[in-house]
Scaffold this motif. Structure first.
Motif, PDB file in Angstrom:
ATOM      1  N   LYS A  44       0.808  -1.212   0.000  1.00 52.58           N
ATOM      2  CA  LYS A  44       0.000   0.000   0.000  1.00 52.58           C
ATOM      3  C   LYS A  44       0.847   1.270   0.000  1.00 52.58           C
ATOM      4  CE  LYS A  44      -3.909  -2.205   2.323  1.00 52.58           C
ATOM      5  NZ  LYS A  44      -4.801  -2.185   3.527  1.00 52.58           N
ATOM      6  N   GLU A  45       1.892   1.277   0.822  1.00 52.97           N
ATOM      7  CA  GLU A  45       2.730   2.484   0.918  1.00 52.97           C
ATOM      8  C   GLU A  45       3.467   2.744  -0.399  1.00 52.97           C
ATOM      9  OE1 GLU A  45       5.342   2.406   4.215  1.00 52.97           O
ATOM     10  OE2 GLU A  45       3.747   2.247   5.713  1.00 52.97           O
ATOM     11  N   GLN A  67       1.009   4.075  -2.908  1.00 50.42           N
ATOM     12  CA  GLN A  67       0.667   5.467  -2.629  1.00 50.42           C
ATOM     13  C   GLN A  67       1.777   6.401  -3.108  1.00 50.42           C
ATOM     14  OE1 GLN A  67      -2.240   6.473  -1.481  1.00 50.42           O
ATOM     15  NE2 GLN A  67      -1.677   8.639  -1.515  1.00 50.42           N
ATOM     16  N   ASN A  68       3.015   5.962  -2.944  1.00 54.32           N
ATOM     17  CA  ASN A  68       4.157   6.756  -3.396  1.00 54.32           C
ATOM     18  C   ASN A  68       4.138   6.915  -4.914  1.00 54.32           C
ATOM     19  OD1 ASN A  68       6.733   8.083  -3.280  1.00 54.32           O
ATOM     20  ND2 ASN A  68       7.701   6.146  -3.857  1.00 54.32           N
TER      21      ASN A  68
END
Length: 507
Positions: free
Chosen positions: A476-477, A480-481
């Motif tokens: 997820k991170e 998102q980046n």
């Protein structure tokens, strides 16, 4: 580092400033003169500094602040070189435009015509046609003399690449209110664009519909002759040219010879060749190159090779294009041994094989699925200092994709990132397909970020594919980046109509 850059730049500004009469009037005049002197050629490091600022800035404000704090001397020469660097590295068009506007906003500063044309090319490649017309209107208000027929051709070529003929002609008519003189030179720019980006039928139809508004000249007919593949059409235009009292020159004859040779009518080409001599028009290297290519098409590569020697007897020495034509003949005949001999001969004669030379071999290796030979040739190419072009990269990356060679594909990508050659967008689409199919999500993410850092927007198709895999991997991170990075480029670009892939055309 900042102090060093400031000191180095200021010393050059001080040498430049006294040449301007108003420097001593006040402090502001001194700063203006120092920042925008155009007498000295910019150092290479200044070009790289500004290019780095353009590619790394995340916003307009950030870019302007970085440019102000860099203390780089802004001259026309520097701006020309920076924009050229952006163009050939496929940089971010919006960031390049911010830089262009930043310099334009300086009181008393005027861009060169080269800068304008390069900026328009960058925007056109990014299909930001709305920004193109805004920039042209602003340029007309500030300095209309910068808008030339070359400017028109730059814009029309980008429009024609993705839009219809009707839209291209409409864009041509819009220039009537922009260029200082709307004459036959402008009409020729339109015809040249249609010949290059559309079909010759389109060019012919537009010519006949508008020729009464512009009196055709020698250049008009040469443009049309250079695009025809049909012998009948070329002969028809050649006859119309004579009927209008326009005398053919060497370009006209070369075009006709080229059409005959591509149509495998080499005997007719030889007759035109003799007619040129009768009219005291000496054949040049282009004339011989066409005949060499024609002989190859009719299955006579050895006779074509003899032409290379015959040229020298008449004081016309073969160039890289002439050798490439002879090499192509042997590649078509699958006689690669003789083809490589000719490439070695080029080197002995002091001619450097170029990307086109290597692509002749890459094409053969691609269609024969010969990965080993293609890889060895790529290494030879890089060792010689000849950088691949987009076509070279597409032959290689598609071959790597076909045989699932991840390491080789990543090596090619790393070379592209390091040395700045090829189209990141076209190559990355194939690369990301390979990496995603092989489950190399970490590598795909790394290449994706490298591409963005270089100022290139990955295609929406590639982004969606990586997005799906990241969601499945619960990253997820990282996702998102990537989404934040992609947001820099704004909404997806709208095109006038579907564009056939350049990669497919080249292969």
């Amino acid at each position: 580092m900042i102090v060093k850059t400031f000191t180095h730049s200021l010393s050059r500004r001080l040498r430049c400033a006294p040449k301007l009469s108003f420097v001593s009037d006040n402090a502001n005049s001194f700063v203006f003169a120092a920042l925008f002197c155009s007498d000295n050629s910019p150092p290479k490091d200044d070009v790289e500094i500004v290019f780095g600022i353009i590619t790394s800035s995340t916003s307009s404000k950030n870019l302007q602040l970085s440019l102000k704090s860099s203390w780089v001397l802004f001259s026309n020469d520097l701006i020309d070189k920076v924009l050229k660097r952006v163009r050939f590295s496929h940089g971010n068009p919006l960031q390049a435009l911010e830089f262009y506007k930043y310099v334009s906003s300086r009181r008393g500063f005027y861009h060169s015509s080269f800068s304008l044309d390069t900026m328009l090319y960058i925007l056109g490649r990014g299909r930001r046609f709305d920004l193109i017309w805004d920039l042209l209107v602003d340029t007309k208000r500030k300095d209309q003399s910068l808008i030339s027929p070359r400017t028109m051709q730059v814009v029309l070529a980008r429009v024609a690449k993705v839009c219809s003929v009707r839209q291209t002609v409409e864009s041509f008519r819009r220039f009537k209110k922009l260029v200082p003189v709307f004459d036959i030179t402008c009409f020729n720019a339109l015809l040249r664009t249609l010949c290059q980006e559309k079909s010759m039928t389109d060019a012919r139809n537009v010519y006949h519909s508008l020729k009464h508004d512009f009196r055709p000249n020698l250049q008009t007919f040469n443009i049309l002759l250079s695009g025809w593949k049909s012998v009948e059409e070329a002969e028809g235009f050649f006859q119309e040219m004579r009927e209008m009292g326009v005398k053919p020159d060497i370009v006209s004859y070369n075009c006709l010879i080229d059409v005959y040779c591509k149509g495998r009518q080499v005997e007719k080409a030889h007759k035109v060749f003799e007619r040129m001599r009768d009219e005291d028009i000496s054949p040049d290297v282009i004339t011989y190159t066409s005949i060499i290519g024609g002989l190859g098409l009719v299955g006579q590569p050895d006779k074509a090779r003899d032409i290379l020697k015959e040229m020298k007897e008449y004081g016309c020495y073969p160039d890289a294009a002439a050798y490439n034509s002879a090499i192509r003949n042997y590649c078509i005949a699958k006689r690669l041994g003789e083809a490589f001999e000719l490439m070695d001969e080029m080197v002995r004669k002091g001619l450097d094989p170029n990307a086109t030379t290597y692509n002749l071999f890459f094409r053969v290796f691609y269609w024969s699925n010969d990965l080993k030979s293609a890889w060895n040739l790529y290494q030879r190419m890089m060792d010689s200092g000849c950088l691949p072009n987009t076509q070279s990269c597409m032959f290689l990356i598609r071959l790597f994709r076909r045989q699932e060679k991840v390491e080789m594909a990543l090596r090619l990508w790393n070379d592209m990132v390091e040395k700045g050659f090829g189209s990141y967008v076209l190559v990355s689409d194939v690369l990301f397909d390979l990496l995603c199919d092989m489950g190399k999500l970490v590598e795909a993410e790394k290449c994706f970020l490298e591409m963005i850092e270089k100022g290139h927007k990955p295609s929406n198709i590639s982004f969606r594919r990586i997005k799906v895999l990241m969601e499945l991997a619960n990253k997820k991170e990282a996702l998102q980046n990537l989404m934040q990075k992609m947001a820099i480029f704004g909404p997806p670009v709208q095109v006038c109509e579907s564009e056939e892939s350049l990669a497919e055309k080249s292969i």
